[in-house]
Write an enzyme that holds these catalytic residues in place. Structure first.
Site, mmCIF file in Angstrom:
data_model
loop_
_atom_site.group_PDB
_atom_site.id
_atom_site.type_symbol
_atom_site.label_atom_id
_atom_site.label_comp_id
_atom_site.label_asym_id
_atom_site.label_seq_id
_atom_site.Cartn_x
_atom_site.Cartn_y
_atom_site.Cartn_z
ATOM 1 N N ASP A 223 0.799 -1.237 0.000
ATOM 2 C CA ASP A 223 0.000 0.000 0.000
ATOM 3 C C ASP A 223 0.827 1.280 0.000
ATOM 4 O OD1 ASP A 223 1.063 -0.176 2.522
ATOM 5 O OD2 ASP A 223 -0.746 0.535 3.526
ATOM 6 N N ASN A 225 2.624 2.286 2.138
ATOM 7 C CA ASN A 225 2.532 2.817 3.494
ATOM 8 C C ASN A 225 1.418 3.849 3.662
ATOM 9 O OD1 ASN A 225 3.455 2.548 6.092
ATOM 10 N ND2 ASN A 225 4.949 4.187 5.925
#
Length: 361
Positions: A223, A225
Site C-alpha cells: 500500500d 505505506n
C-alpha cells in the site's frame, strides 16, 4: 485562427465553436511518463541481452560437443553418447524423487504443520501494480515453504477478485499444496478464533516463540505505506490476539524498516527450523536494512523499536519504479520469477531469499 495548442470544433451548421484547449500533461505526469518509458526500454534491452546470451551459450555448447565427438573413434563416440544418456536419466530420476519427497513434506505439513495465514482481504486498498507485487511475494512464500525441511500449513484467505486472477496466472498455481479460501480468515477459521494471532508491529505483545496451536496471520497489503496501523485496527475490531516479531531484541533496523511478506514468512520458517530468532533475522533480513552489520546483537538489552515492523506489504520507491510497467523485471536476480517444470508437468516456483521490498513487519 485558433491559437497553437487549441482545437476548434465544428457545429452542425459548419461554423466553428469556441476553441477547446488540448489537454497537456503536468510536469509530474511528464516525469512519470518518461520514467515509465525508461523502465520499459531498460527491461526490453535486458530481455534481449539475456536472450542473446542464452543463444550464444547454447551454440557454444553445441560446438564443443561436436568438436569432442569428432576427436573420438566410433566406439568411444557411442560410449560417450550412451553415458550421457544415462547421466541425464539419473538426473531426471533424482529430480522426480526430490519432488516426491517435497510433496510428501507439504502434505504432512497440511496435517500437523504450524498454521500460517496470508490475509488477502485487502484487494480493495491496492492498485493493479500493488496486487501484482503481492502475487509475486505469495509465489515466493510457496517456493520457500516447498523447499523447507519443516514446512508450514500455509493458507490463503480472502483470495478473490483481481488478487485471485493474478495468482491464477502463476504457472502451476492450481497444483499448489496450500489451503485456498475465498472467504476471510475470520469466517474460514471461525471455530478456531481463540487461536488466531495477527502479526503487526503496532501490537504491544512481543512474540517470544511460536505456539503450534496458534494460527499466525500475515497481512497481505502492498500500500506504499498509505494505511498505517490497518492490521492492528483489524485485529482489535475482530477481537483476536495480536503480536509482533522480536526484531528489536536482536538487531536495529536502518532507515528503511519494511520487510516483504515473503521475508516475514521466511523468518518464521527459519525460526521453526532453528528455534533461533537471531539466526532467522540475520539470515533473511537484507544487510542494507540493518545498522552496524557486525555489532547488531543487543544481548539481554531490549531496544524499543516502535515502528520496527508491520507485517503488511509496503513498497520502496525503487520497487515502485520497477512495477510501474506492471511486470517484474526479468533481469533482476532478486525479483526474477523462476518456474521449474518437473517431469510430470507440475511447476514449482523458486526465488532468491531476498526479494522485492513491498511489505512491512
Amino acid at each position: 485562427m485558433a491559437d497553437p495548442g487549441e482545437e476548434t470544433h465544428a457545429t452542425a451548421d459548419g461554423t466553428n465553436a469556441d476553441p477547446k484547449p488540448t489537454q497537456t500533461l503536468t510536469k509530474t505526469a511528464q516525469k512519470k511518463l518518461l520514467k515509465l518509458e525508461r523502465i520499459t526500454a531498460r527491461k526490453a534491452e535486458k530481455k534481449a541481452a539475456e536472450k542473446q546470451r542464452k543463444a550464444e551459450n547454447k551454440e557454444k555448447r553445441r560446438r564443443d560437443w561436436d568438436e569432442k565427438l569428432k576427436s573420438l573413434s566410433p566406439e568411444e563416440k557411442a560410449k560417450l553418447i550412451e553415458s550421457t544418456k544415462e547421466a541425464r536419466w539419473e538426473r531426471v530420476k533424482r529430480d522426480k524423487e526430490e519432488h516426491r519427497i517435497k510433496i510428501e513434506r507439504l502434505k504432512k505439513a497440511a496435517e500437523v504443520g504450524q498454521k500460517v495465514v496470508l490475509d488477502l482481504d485487502f484487494g480493495h486498498h491496492m492498485t493493479a501494480n500493488e496486487i501484482q507485487s503481492l502475487s509475486q511475494q505469495i509465489m515466493y512464500c510457496y517456493a520457500a515453504n516447498s523447499r523447507s525441511t519443516n514446512p508450514t500449513h500455509l493458507w490463503l484467505t480472502g483470495c478473490t477478485g483481481e488478487m485471485e486472477a493474478r495468482l491464477q496466472k502463476i504457472p502451476g498455481f492450481d497444483k499448489w499444496i496450500i489451503e485456498k479460501e475465498t472467504s476471510p480468515y475470520i469466517e474460514a477459521l471461525n471455530d478456531q478464533k481463540e487461536n488466531l494471532v495477527y502479526l503487526t508491529a503496532d501490537s504491544e505483545n512481543v512474540l517470544e516463540e511460536l505456539d503450534s496451536k496458534s494460527i499466525y496471520i500475515i497481512g497481505g497489503l502492498v500500500d506504499r505505506n498509505r494505511f498505517k496501523g490497518i492490521t492492528m485496527d483489524k485485529a482489535r475490531e475482530q477481537g483476536i490476539k495480536s503480536a509482533k516479531l522480536p526484531i528489536g531484541n536482536y538487531l536495529k533496523m536502518s532507515s528503511s524498516q519494511v520487510l516483504t511478506v515473503n521475508q516475514v514468512f521466511e523468518i518464521m520458517l527459519n525460526y521453526i527450523e532453528t528455534r533461533n530468532w537471531k539466526s532467522a533475522f540475520f539470515k533473511v533480513i537484507p544487510q542494507r536494512k540493518r545498522e552496524n552489520a557486525e555489532g547488531e546483537t543487543l544481548g539481554e538489552e531490549k531496544v524499543a523499536t516502535p515502528d520496527a515492523v508491520d507485517l503488511v506489504a509496503v513498497t520502496k520507491e525503487d520497487e515502485k519504479e520497477d512495477l510501474e510497467g506492471d511486470e517484474v523485471e526479468e533481469g533482476s536476480l532478486r525479483k526474477k520469477q523462476c518456474i521449474r517444470e518437473t517431469k510430470d508437468g507440475e511447476h514449482i516456483a523458486s526465488e532468491d531469499n531476498n526479494t522485492t521490498e513491498d511489505n512491512v513487519l
